[in-house]
Design an enzyme around this catalytic site. Structure first.
Site, PDB file in Angstrom:
ATOM      1  N   GLU A 178       0.805  -1.232   0.000  1.00  0.00           N
ATOM      2  CA  GLU A 178       0.000   0.000   0.000  1.00  0.00           C
ATOM      3  C   GLU A 178       0.839   1.284   0.000  1.00  0.00           C
ATOM      4  OE1 GLU A 178      -2.780  -0.532   3.259  1.00  0.00           O
ATOM      5  OE2 GLU A 178      -3.455  -2.454   2.481  1.00  0.00           O
ATOM      6  N   ASN A 225       1.931  -5.239  -3.116  1.00  0.00           N
ATOM      7  CA  ASN A 225       0.537  -5.556  -2.806  1.00  0.00           C
ATOM      8  C   ASN A 225      -0.232  -4.273  -2.464  1.00  0.00           C
ATOM      9  OD1 ASN A 225      -1.469  -7.650  -2.158  1.00  0.00           O
ATOM     10  ND2 ASN A 225      -1.234  -7.019  -0.014  1.00  0.00           N
ATOM     11  N   HIS A 261     -10.463  -6.126  -1.999  1.00  0.00           N
ATOM     12  CA  HIS A 261     -11.481  -5.758  -1.003  1.00  0.00           C
ATOM     13  C   HIS A 261     -12.565  -4.970  -1.739  1.00  0.00           C
ATOM     14  CE1 HIS A 261      -9.105  -7.090   2.390  1.00  0.00           C
ATOM     15  NE2 HIS A 261      -8.073  -6.388   1.960  1.00  0.00           N
ATOM     16  N   GLU A 289      -6.400 -10.675  -1.134  1.00  0.00           N
ATOM     17  CA  GLU A 289      -7.168 -10.405   0.100  1.00  0.00           C
ATOM     18  C   GLU A 289      -8.661 -10.275  -0.206  1.00  0.00           C
ATOM     19  OE1 GLU A 289      -5.590  -7.106   2.348  1.00  0.00           O
ATOM     20  OE2 GLU A 289      -3.517  -7.598   1.873  1.00  0.00           O
ATOM     21  N   ASP A 291     -12.399 -10.028  -0.236  1.00  0.00           N
ATOM     22  CA  ASP A 291     -13.659 -10.097   0.509  1.00  0.00           C
ATOM     23  C   ASP A 291     -14.616  -9.117  -0.148  1.00  0.00           C
ATOM     24  OD1 ASP A 291     -12.735  -7.642   1.583  1.00  0.00           O
ATOM     25  OD2 ASP A 291     -12.332  -8.480   3.555  1.00  0.00           O
TER      26      ASP A 291
HETATM   27  O1  G3I Z   1      -4.020  -7.829  19.046  1.00  0.00           O
HETATM   28  C1  G3I Z   1      -4.532  -6.580  19.551  1.00  0.00           C
HETATM   29  C2  G3I Z   1      -5.097  -6.753  20.913  1.00  0.00           C
HETATM   30  O2  G3I Z   1      -4.065  -7.131  21.804  1.00  0.00           O
HETATM   31  C3  G3I Z   1      -5.741  -5.443  21.342  1.00  0.00           C
HETATM   32  O3  G3I Z   1      -6.354  -5.606  22.572  1.00  0.00           O
HETATM   33  C4  G3I Z   1      -6.787  -5.006  20.336  1.00  0.00           C
HETATM   34  C5  G3I Z   1      -7.409  -3.646  20.686  1.00  0.00           C
HETATM   35  O4  G3I Z   1      -7.800  -2.941  19.552  1.00  0.00           O
HETATM   36  O5  G3I Z   1      -6.160  -4.886  19.082  1.00  0.00           O
HETATM   37  C6  G3I Z   1      -5.603  -6.090  18.618  1.00  0.00           C
HETATM   38  O6  G3I Z   1      -4.989  -5.823  17.400  1.00  0.00           O
HETATM   39  C7  G3I Z   1      -5.839  -5.639  16.278  1.00  0.00           C
HETATM   40  C8  G3I Z   1      -5.431  -6.636  15.212  1.00  0.00           C
HETATM   41  O7  G3I Z   1      -6.171  -6.420  14.034  1.00  0.00           O
HETATM   42  C9  G3I Z   1      -5.624  -8.084  15.649  1.00  0.00           C
HETATM   43  O8  G3I Z   1      -6.963  -8.340  15.873  1.00  0.00           O
HETATM   44  C10 G3I Z   1      -5.668  -4.222  15.768  1.00  0.00           C
HETATM   45  O9  G3I Z   1      -6.189  -3.301  16.697  1.00  0.00           O
HETATM   46  C11 G3I Z   1      -6.393  -4.063  14.439  1.00  0.00           C
HETATM   47  O10 G3I Z   1      -6.090  -2.802  13.886  1.00  0.00           O
HETATM   48  C12 G3I Z   1      -5.929  -5.124  13.486  1.00  0.00           C
HETATM   49  O11 G3I Z   1      -6.667  -4.988  12.285  1.00  0.00           O
HETATM   50  C13 G3I Z   1      -6.085  -5.608  11.135  1.00  0.00           C
HETATM   51  C14 G3I Z   1      -5.771  -4.544  10.101  1.00  0.00           C
HETATM   52  O12 G3I Z   1      -5.290  -5.150   8.920  1.00  0.00           O
HETATM   53  C15 G3I Z   1      -4.719  -3.550  10.606  1.00  0.00           C
HETATM   54  O13 G3I Z   1      -4.636  -2.493   9.758  1.00  0.00           O
HETATM   55  C16 G3I Z   1      -7.079  -6.602  10.592  1.00  0.00           C
HETATM   56  O14 G3I Z   1      -7.232  -7.697  11.496  1.00  0.00           O
HETATM   57  C17 G3I Z   1      -6.583  -7.140   9.247  1.00  0.00           C
HETATM   58  O15 G3I Z   1      -7.597  -7.922   8.655  1.00  0.00           O
HETATM   59  C18 G3I Z   1      -6.260  -5.979   8.322  1.00  0.00           C
HETATM   60  O16 G3I Z   1      -5.753  -6.510   7.125  1.00  0.00           O
HETATM   61  C19 G3I Z   1      -5.391  -5.553   6.116  1.00  0.00           C
HETATM   62  C20 G3I Z   1      -4.186  -6.123   5.378  1.00  0.00           C
HETATM   63  O17 G3I Z   1      -3.146  -6.421   6.288  1.00  0.00           O
HETATM   64  C21 G3I Z   1      -3.706  -5.145   4.317  1.00  0.00           C
HETATM   65  N1  G3I Z   1      -4.786  -4.783   3.416  1.00  0.00           N
HETATM   66  C22 G3I Z   1      -6.026  -4.316   4.063  1.00  0.00           C
HETATM   67  C23 G3I Z   1      -6.514  -5.321   5.098  1.00  0.00           C
HETATM   68  C24 G3I Z   1      -7.817  -4.876   5.725  1.00  0.00           C
HETATM   69  O18 G3I Z   1      -7.649  -3.695   6.440  1.00  0.00           O
END
Ligand code: G3I
Length: 386
Positions: A178, A225, A261, A289, A291
């Protein structure tokens, strides 16, 4: 038409790699005669993995490692339906190195061990990304208290150490994720800004990341990506120009991942054309990715369910799923198709787009949705037409 896709998918079982870690998989030359794609016993003939394998396509999933460890039904689906896995979060820089110098490889290693056991390939995601950076580097992906040289050194260390640690175990790395704004300009990330402050072209961090990754793991396929590359737009044209520039500089880039996405409200993109755009540069392409989100019913408590709002939106969602897979199958260089999660309960979508959801192939209780059957129909039709 399927030859090169079959060669690549078939040559790359991690189980094979375990005994032959130097297997040649660098694009585009494939010389060895590989075993048939994904004929291992744990994939039933009607699984997405097996059916896609018959077409030389690797069918992947982004894995939530907590669910993989703790939920039996999730684990069953993630290990029996898919021929590759992507770490949804645990290979990102922030989660891996929350404290500077203390790198936690554990969750990623557990995922790779599961992949080896289940004859799945691994997509590494992601080495350099402005999001989910460790707070010590940058709390927001832009600001930093480090000097520009320290940022560059930290990035080199991150890329080199991570790619070295997992050397021989990663099929494709999303090296840079990105890097563009929607208008086609480069994002002013902590990395871009550091390079500019050092008197270098800001975007040179991208070339460096690919070179460092290749030096550390010469057999991994290295991908750029991004999202919103599916529609023809200033962003996809900028990505194309960047790839041309990297190739002209002999930078080891092997593929481009279109994340996929999609949302029903924006219409279906000219996806095949934009996959082909990068294939025409001699690269592999992948949907990394996928969805497809749509509008969903409120739950009566100020939140939302994953019940699709209308039958028309459900029909559109299914048509979009069909269209994404058909586009990939229509482009020979499209070697993998990855969905961004198993069931709706773990999807990132509702948290970011309130009122939208139902973006995955299984529902919140991990029951198959019509979308799943739609994809199997696409694969079945393609197999018949071979
Ligand atoms: O693990 C912590 C946890 O300890 C904490 O308590 C909690 C509180 O918010 O956060 C948890 O971390 C989260 C993590 O996912 C695991 O669940 C983060 O806040 C959250 O921001 C994170 O989101 C991920 C996101 O990328 C981050 O930008 C999503 O799961 C994930 O699906 C998403 O994936 C991205 C790809 O990597 C890149 N392309 C877009 C895609 C969708 O946004």
């Amino acid at each position: 038409m399927r030859t090169s896709r079959s060669l690549i998918a078939g040559a790359l079982s991690l189980a094979t790699l375990a005994v032959a870690p130097t297997a040649a998989w660098a694009a585009p030359v494939q010389t060895a005669t590989p075993p048939p794609a994904h004929e291992s016993h744990q994939f039933s003939r009607s699984s997405l993995a097996s059916m896609a394998g018959e077409l030389g396509l690797t069918f992947g999933v982004a894995v939530n490692t907590d669910e993989l460890e703790n939920d039996r039904k999730y684990r069953h689906l993630a290990t029996t339906q898919f021929s590759s896995v992507t770490a949804e979060n645990v290979m990102k820089w922030g989660p891996m190195e929350p404290v500077r110098g203390e790198i936690d490889y554990g969750p990623a290693e557990a995922l790779i061990a599961s992949a080896v056991e289940n004859d799945q390939l691994v997509r590494g995601h992601t080495l350099v990304w402005h999001s989910q950076t460790p707070a010590w580097l940058s709390p927001d992906g832009t600001e930093t208290t480090l000097t520009p040289q320290q940022v560059r050194d930290a990035m080199q260390k991150r890329v080199t150490e991570t790619a070295t640690h997992f050397k021989g175990q990663i099929w494709q790395w999303d090296v840079v994720n990105e890097a563009f704004n929607e208008d086609g300009t480069y994002r002013r990330t902590v990395f871009y800004n550091a390079y500019e402050a050092l008197g270098l072209p800001g975007h040179q961090y991208i070339a460096d990341a690919f070179r460092w990754a290749h030096a550390a793991d010469p057999d991994a396929l290295l991908f750029y990506n991004d999202y919103n590359l599916e529609f023809t737009s200033p962003k996809v044209l900028a990505a194309e120009a960047m790839v041309k520039e990297l190739l002209a500089q002999d930078v080891p880039i092997h593929g481009v991942g279109l994340q996929g996405h999609l949302a029903t409200q924006y219409g279906f993109p000219n996806l095949q054309e934009n996959l082909q755009r990068f294939a025409d540069l001699g690269l592999e392409v992948a949907l990394t990715e996928v969805d497809i989100r749509t509008f969903v019913q409120p739950d009566g408590n100020g939140g939302f369910t994953h019940e699709v709002l209308t039958p028309e939106l459900q029909a559109t969602t299914e048509a979009f799923w069909r269209g994404t897979l058909e586009a990939c199958l229509a482009v020979e260089a499209c070697n993998s198709y990855t969905v961004w999660g198993v069931g709706d309960a773990n999807s990132w979508v509702p948290g970011v787009f309130p009122g939208e959801g139902s973006a995955l192939l299984w529902d919140e209780r991990l029951n198959k949705k019509a979308q799943f059957h739609e994809l199997r129909d696409v694969l079945r039709d393609a197999i018949r037409q071979q």
